[in-house]
Design a protein around this motif. Sequence first.
Motif, PDB file in Angstrom:
ATOM      1  N   PRO A  60       0.722  -0.981  -0.104  1.00 25.28           N
ATOM      2  CA  PRO A  60      -0.077   0.109   0.147  1.00 25.28           C
ATOM      3  C   PRO A  60       1.137   1.237  -0.188  1.00 25.28           C
ATOM      4  CG  PRO A  60      -0.692  -1.340   1.510  1.00 25.28           C
ATOM      5  CD  PRO A  60       0.455  -2.229   0.724  1.00 25.28           C
ATOM      6  N   LEU A  61       1.802   1.486   0.158  1.00 32.22           N
ATOM      7  CA  LEU A  61       2.999   2.416   0.175  1.00 32.22           C
ATOM      8  C   LEU A  61       4.084   2.825  -1.030  1.00 32.22           C
ATOM      9  CD1 LEU A  61       5.560   1.506   3.457  1.00 32.22           C
ATOM     10  CD2 LEU A  61       3.665   3.480   3.304  1.00 32.22           C
ATOM     11  N   THR A  62       3.667   2.135  -1.920  1.00 32.90           N
ATOM     12  CA  THR A  62       3.596   2.183  -2.920  1.00 32.90           C
ATOM     13  C   THR A  62       2.848   1.458  -4.358  1.00 32.90           C
ATOM     14  OG1 THR A  62       4.717  -0.334  -3.245  1.00 32.90           O
ATOM     15  CG2 THR A  62       6.678   1.856  -2.710  1.00 32.90           C
ATOM     16  N   ASP A  63       2.524   0.413  -4.927  1.00 32.83           N
ATOM     17  CA  ASP A  63       2.221  -0.621  -6.329  1.00 32.83           C
ATOM     18  C   ASP A  63       0.784  -0.548  -6.021  1.00 32.83           C
ATOM     19  OD1 ASP A  63       4.691   0.028  -7.217  1.00 32.83           O
ATOM     20  OD2 ASP A  63       5.670  -1.789  -7.426  1.00 32.83           O
ATOM     21  N   ASN A  64      -0.239  -0.208  -4.619  1.00 30.18           N
ATOM     22  CA  ASN A  64      -1.081  -0.185  -4.204  1.00 30.18           C
ATOM     23  C   ASN A  64      -1.714   0.554  -2.882  1.00 30.18           C
ATOM     24  OD1 ASN A  64      -3.833  -1.964  -5.096  1.00 30.18           O
ATOM     25  ND2 ASN A  64      -3.457  -3.340  -2.830  1.00 30.18           N
ATOM     26  N   ASN A  65      -1.472   1.666  -3.492  1.00 30.61           N
ATOM     27  CA  ASN A  65      -1.449   2.327  -2.497  1.00 30.61           C
ATOM     28  C   ASN A  65      -3.414   2.923  -2.413  1.00 30.61           C
ATOM     29  OD1 ASN A  65      -2.157   5.974  -1.765  1.00 30.61           O
ATOM     30  ND2 ASN A  65      -0.066   5.531  -0.595  1.00 30.61           N
ATOM     31  N   PRO A  66      -3.952   2.779  -0.725  1.00 34.52           N
ATOM     32  CA  PRO A  66      -5.526   3.928  -1.672  1.00 34.52           C
ATOM     33  C   PRO A  66      -5.714   4.826  -2.486  1.00 34.52           C
ATOM     34  CG  PRO A  66      -4.242   3.657   0.431  1.00 34.52           C
ATOM     35  CD  PRO A  66      -3.129   2.933  -0.320  1.00 34.52           C
ATOM     36  N   ILE A  67      -5.297   5.362  -2.021  1.00 36.23           N
ATOM     37  CA  ILE A  67      -5.413   7.169  -2.385  1.00 36.23           C
ATOM     38  C   ILE A  67      -5.312   6.710  -4.234  1.00 36.23           C
ATOM     39  CG2 ILE A  67      -5.158   9.431  -2.860  1.00 36.23           C
ATOM     40  CD1 ILE A  67      -5.022   9.402   0.603  1.00 36.23           C
ATOM     41  N   VAL A 116       3.576  10.885 -11.498  1.00 37.80           N
ATOM     42  CA  VAL A 116       5.425  11.174 -11.037  1.00 37.80           C
ATOM     43  C   VAL A 116       5.103   8.468 -11.109  1.00 37.80           C
ATOM     44  CG1 VAL A 116       6.739  10.185  -8.875  1.00 37.80           C
ATOM     45  CG2 VAL A 116       5.710  12.729 -10.587  1.00 37.80           C
ATOM     46  N   GLN A 117       3.885   8.608 -10.484  1.00 42.75           N
ATOM     47  CA  GLN A 117       3.766   7.368  -9.898  1.00 42.75           C
ATOM     48  C   GLN A 117       3.741   6.224 -11.213  1.00 42.75           C
ATOM     49  OE1 GLN A 117       0.650   5.938  -7.046  1.00 42.75           O
ATOM     50  NE2 GLN A 117       1.807   3.900  -5.910  1.00 42.75           N
ATOM     51  N   ARG A 118       2.774   6.378 -11.895  1.00 44.81           N
ATOM     52  CA  ARG A 118       3.099   5.816 -13.138  1.00 44.81           C
ATOM     53  C   ARG A 118       4.203   5.532 -14.493  1.00 44.81           C
ATOM     54  NH1 ARG A 118      -1.934   5.721 -10.709  1.00 44.81           N
ATOM     55  NH2 ARG A 118      -3.918   4.294 -11.082  1.00 44.81           N
ATOM     56  N   SER A 119       4.789   6.858 -14.359  1.00 48.54           N
ATOM     57  CA  SER A 119       5.365   7.863 -15.105  1.00 48.54           C
ATOM     58  C   SER A 119       7.268   6.518 -14.531  1.00 48.54           C
ATOM     59  CB  SER A 119       6.562   8.695 -14.777  1.00 48.54           C
ATOM     60  OG  SER A 119       5.874   9.829 -15.431  1.00 48.54           O
ATOM     61  N   ARG A 120       6.997   6.012 -12.959  1.00 48.67           N
ATOM     62  CA  ARG A 120       8.077   5.103 -13.003  1.00 48.67           C
ATOM     63  C   ARG A 120       7.565   4.323 -12.886  1.00 48.67           C
ATOM     64  NH1 ARG A 120       9.401   6.775  -6.761  1.00 48.67           N
ATOM     65  NH2 ARG A 120      11.240   5.380  -7.186  1.00 48.67           N
ATOM     66  N   ALA A 125       3.826  -0.499 -15.569  1.00 50.02           N
ATOM     67  CA  ALA A 125       2.705  -1.393 -15.433  1.00 50.02           C
ATOM     68  C   ALA A 125       1.113  -0.969 -14.280  1.00 50.02           C
ATOM     69  CB  ALA A 125       3.143  -2.549 -14.221  1.00 50.02           C
ATOM     70  N   LEU A 126       1.160  -0.359 -13.955  1.00 45.06           N
ATOM     71  CA  LEU A 126       0.765   0.140 -13.100  1.00 45.06           C
ATOM     72  C   LEU A 126      -0.555   0.753 -14.282  1.00 45.06           C
ATOM     73  CD1 LEU A 126       2.262   2.454  -9.892  1.00 45.06           C
ATOM     74  CD2 LEU A 126       0.866   0.399  -9.970  1.00 45.06           C
ATOM     75  N   ILE A 127      -0.270   2.133 -15.366  1.00 41.29           N
ATOM     76  CA  ILE A 127      -1.039   1.828 -15.853  1.00 41.29           C
ATOM     77  C   ILE A 127      -2.198   1.802 -16.615  1.00 41.29           C
ATOM     78  CG2 ILE A 127      -0.747   3.255 -18.653  1.00 41.29           C
ATOM     79  CD1 ILE A 127       1.961   4.349 -17.542  1.00 41.29           C
ATOM     80  N   GLU A 128      -2.980   1.525 -16.682  1.00 40.74           N
ATOM     81  CA  GLU A 128      -3.733   0.729 -17.242  1.00 40.74           C
ATOM     82  C   GLU A 128      -4.068   0.867 -18.770  1.00 40.74           C
ATOM     83  OE1 GLU A 128      -7.657   2.369 -15.441  1.00 40.74           O
ATOM     84  OE2 GLU A 128      -6.915   1.647 -13.090  1.00 40.74           O
TER      85      GLU A 128
END
Length: 214
Positions: A15-22, A203-207, A210-213
């Motif tokens: 939850p701190l990184t790739d599955n952050n609730p916000i 920023v998170q998705r740029s790094r 895999a998080l980009i839908e």
Amino acid sequence: MGLLSKKDAKLITDPLTDNNPITIQVLGICSALAITAELKASLVMGIAVLFVLGVGNVVISLMRNIIPSKIRIIVQLIVVAALVIIVDQVLKAYAYELSKTLAVFVGLIITNCIIMGRFEAFALANGPWRSFLDGIGNALGYAVILLIVGFFRELLGSGTLFGIPVLGDAIEKTGVYSIGYENNGFMLMPPMALIVVGLIIWVQRSRNKALIED
């Protein structure tokens, strides 16, 4: 062997990184927009959710085998409401001015999608220890985003951190104000919180592509 297995540790780290609730699950956005104009309020809200979600997950997990499925949502609401009342009373007793600032938003922890979501998706299906770790992990993930947003909004909007001037005196024109810098009042408005959260998501998705839908 460490205190936590690799599987258990992921309950806190994910939850701190790739599955952050916000930023990933897009939950708890309302409080991120409403109370992050001050870093102190962001910190206190983060601690409040840490307590409510950590303890609440354990309570729901312990009761999971005796809660009738038809009334499980009602039971979850009662548990979270009781914990929120405890938080509210502690704030009124030891930080009354801050409790007035957070007032309605502390009460709205009851309807925070992160808390009800973790009760429903995890605590009802797992034991107390793993439920506790899941609650702590998701609460920390929530708190980190609030602190990041609160840091930039208060610093650029008021020139302070935790109410302490760090950029100089805007009236006496000392520090960065002596070279013409002015506080950005727009940073203190809710729309700017949404923009800051959006930048964090970018920023998170740029790094991590895999998080980009699709």
